[in-house]
Design a protein around this motif. Structure first.
Motif, PDB file in Angstrom:
ATOM      1  N   ILE A 165     -20.223  78.005 -58.854  1.00 36.77           N
ATOM      2  CA  ILE A 165     -21.724  77.843 -58.787  1.00 36.77           C
ATOM      3  C   ILE A 165     -21.986  79.330 -58.322  1.00 36.77           C
ATOM      4  CG2 ILE A 165     -23.734  76.717 -57.665  1.00 36.77           C
ATOM      5  CD1 ILE A 165     -21.909  74.755 -59.561  1.00 36.77           C
ATOM      6  N   ASN A 166     -22.548  80.143 -59.318  1.00 41.84           N
ATOM      7  CA  ASN A 166     -22.794  81.433 -58.972  1.00 41.84           C
ATOM      8  C   ASN A 166     -23.840  81.644 -58.147  1.00 41.84           C
ATOM      9  OD1 ASN A 166     -20.720  82.773 -61.080  1.00 41.84           O
ATOM     10  ND2 ASN A 166     -21.803  81.199 -62.388  1.00 41.84           N
ATOM     11  N   ALA A 167     -23.649  82.880 -57.528  1.00 39.45           N
ATOM     12  CA  ALA A 167     -24.888  83.125 -56.828  1.00 39.45           C
ATOM     13  C   ALA A 167     -26.072  83.447 -57.516  1.00 39.45           C
ATOM     14  CB  ALA A 167     -24.589  84.589 -55.941  1.00 39.45           C
ATOM     15  N   GLN A 168     -27.364  83.132 -57.193  1.00 35.63           N
ATOM     16  CA  GLN A 168     -28.525  83.646 -57.782  1.00 35.63           C
ATOM     17  C   GLN A 168     -29.518  83.990 -56.816  1.00 35.63           C
ATOM     18  OE1 GLN A 168     -28.397  83.431 -60.997  1.00 35.63           O
ATOM     19  NE2 GLN A 168     -26.758  81.927 -61.409  1.00 35.63           N
ATOM     20  N   GLU A 169     -29.233  85.082 -56.217  1.00 36.87           N
ATOM     21  CA  GLU A 169     -29.860  85.845 -55.156  1.00 36.87           C
ATOM     22  C   GLU A 169     -31.515  85.874 -55.404  1.00 36.87           C
ATOM     23  OE1 GLU A 169     -28.041  89.441 -53.622  1.00 36.87           O
ATOM     24  OE2 GLU A 169     -26.098  88.764 -54.700  1.00 36.87           O
ATOM     25  N   VAL A 170     -32.340  85.298 -54.601  1.00 36.71           N
ATOM     26  CA  VAL A 170     -33.551  85.540 -54.724  1.00 36.71           C
ATOM     27  C   VAL A 170     -34.399  85.828 -53.387  1.00 36.71           C
ATOM     28  CG1 VAL A 170     -33.814  83.878 -56.434  1.00 36.71           C
ATOM     29  CG2 VAL A 170     -34.079  82.941 -53.894  1.00 36.71           C
ATOM     30  N   HIS A 171     -33.430  86.379 -52.472  1.00 38.91           N
ATOM     31  CA  HIS A 171     -34.088  87.156 -51.201  1.00 38.91           C
ATOM     32  C   HIS A 171     -34.711  88.543 -51.914  1.00 38.91           C
ATOM     33  CE1 HIS A 171     -30.833  90.308 -51.643  1.00 38.91           C
ATOM     34  NE2 HIS A 171     -29.995  89.116 -51.918  1.00 38.91           N
ATOM     35  N   THR A 172     -35.424  89.153 -50.912  1.00 37.85           N
ATOM     36  CA  THR A 172     -36.375  90.377 -51.135  1.00 37.85           C
ATOM     37  C   THR A 172     -35.495  91.576 -51.337  1.00 37.85           C
ATOM     38  OG1 THR A 172     -36.867  90.833 -48.880  1.00 37.85           O
ATOM     39  CG2 THR A 172     -38.227  89.181 -50.101  1.00 37.85           C
ATOM     40  N   GLY A 173     -33.991  91.694 -50.948  1.00 32.43           N
ATOM     41  CA  GLY A 173     -33.352  92.829 -50.816  1.00 32.43           C
ATOM     42  C   GLY A 173     -33.246  93.203 -52.447  1.00 32.43           C
ATOM     43  N   PRO A 174     -32.466  94.547 -52.392  1.00 36.72           N
ATOM     44  CA  PRO A 174     -32.087  95.210 -53.823  1.00 36.72           C
ATOM     45  C   PRO A 174     -31.408  94.184 -54.835  1.00 36.72           C
ATOM     46  CG  PRO A 174     -31.957  96.838 -51.735  1.00 36.72           C
ATOM     47  CD  PRO A 174     -31.850  95.263 -51.462  1.00 36.72           C
TER      48      PRO A 174
END
Length: 225
Positions: A165-174
């Motif tokens: 289950i891959n990372a799907q980053e949705v935080h505000t960082g770069p």
């Protein structure tokens, strides 16, 4: 995007299995059911091998359940992030598209910039791992790996196939949605150019969010394969 719940109700260990020797496994009792030489009666014998197999199956099912809960939590976070992005864009557009634009230092401009930054912080709060005992699994998908501690989730589906289950980053960082903070103090508030640049970031963030929601959905399907 709504990911349908993954149904883990069917209990694999409740299904009878036939071994190579003609024995069957009684999953409910964790025993081997062995035919005698005449084949007209059965005897139950304890089997360490059977118990080990049941333990493996139960462990696999629990890992799948944990991954499924993380996927659903991540999906809900993504939906909430999408709503925040819309509100953030509305706040900034209200500043620059008002005619004439709200001037620097005005109460209206400051309030809208503070609203934008507050909504941005909410996004990061949503993607931060919660403190124990609530668990952190969903944050391994949507959060910053530097904070969550790991990127994605590894699990084995019921067919024994490894699934990531891959990372799907949705935080505000770069490495996530890349959304900047804007100055929101009277006398030191964002310029119109900074606001227009942030609006461009928000447009890109909306597109990125959609792509990552699709990626999460695709990974969720692997648990059903």
């Amino acid at each position: 995007m709504a990911i349908q719940p993954i149904n883990n109700d069917p209990v694999l260990s409740n299904l009878p299995r036939t071994t190579a020797t003609g024995q069957t496994v009684d999953a409910q009792n964790g025993m081997l059911k062995k035919k005698n030489a005449a084949g007209d009666s059965v005897a139950f014998v304890a089997s360490g091998e059977a118990k080990s197999e049941f333990a493996r199956i139960n462990s696999t099912k629990e890992a799948i359940a944990v991954a499924a809960r993380a996927i659903h939590a991540a999906d809900e976070v993504m939906d909430a992030v999408g709503k925040n992005l819309s509100k953030m864009k509305e706040s900034l557009e209200t500043i620059v598209k008002n005619y004439p634009p709200f001037p620097h230092g005005s109460d209206e401009r400051i309030k809208l910039l503070m609203s934008y930054n507050s909504l941005r912080k909410q996004i990061d709060d949503l993607t931060m791992p919660p403190p124990p005992p609530d668990g952190t699994e969903y944050a391994k998908i949507v959060g910053d790996p530097a904070v969550a501690g790991i990127s994605g989730i590894n699990v084995t589906n019921e067919k024994g196939v490894p699934v990531k289950i891959n990372a799907q980053e949705v935080h505000t960082g770069p490495t996530g949605l890349d959304i900047p903070v804007l100055p929101d103090h009277p006398g030191d508030d964002a310029t119109d150019d900074q606001i227009y640049e942030a609006l461009g970031h928000l447009d890109a963030a909306v597109k990125t969010l959609g792509e990552r929601q699709s990626g999460l959905a695709a990974d969720a399907q692997k648990l059903l394969a």
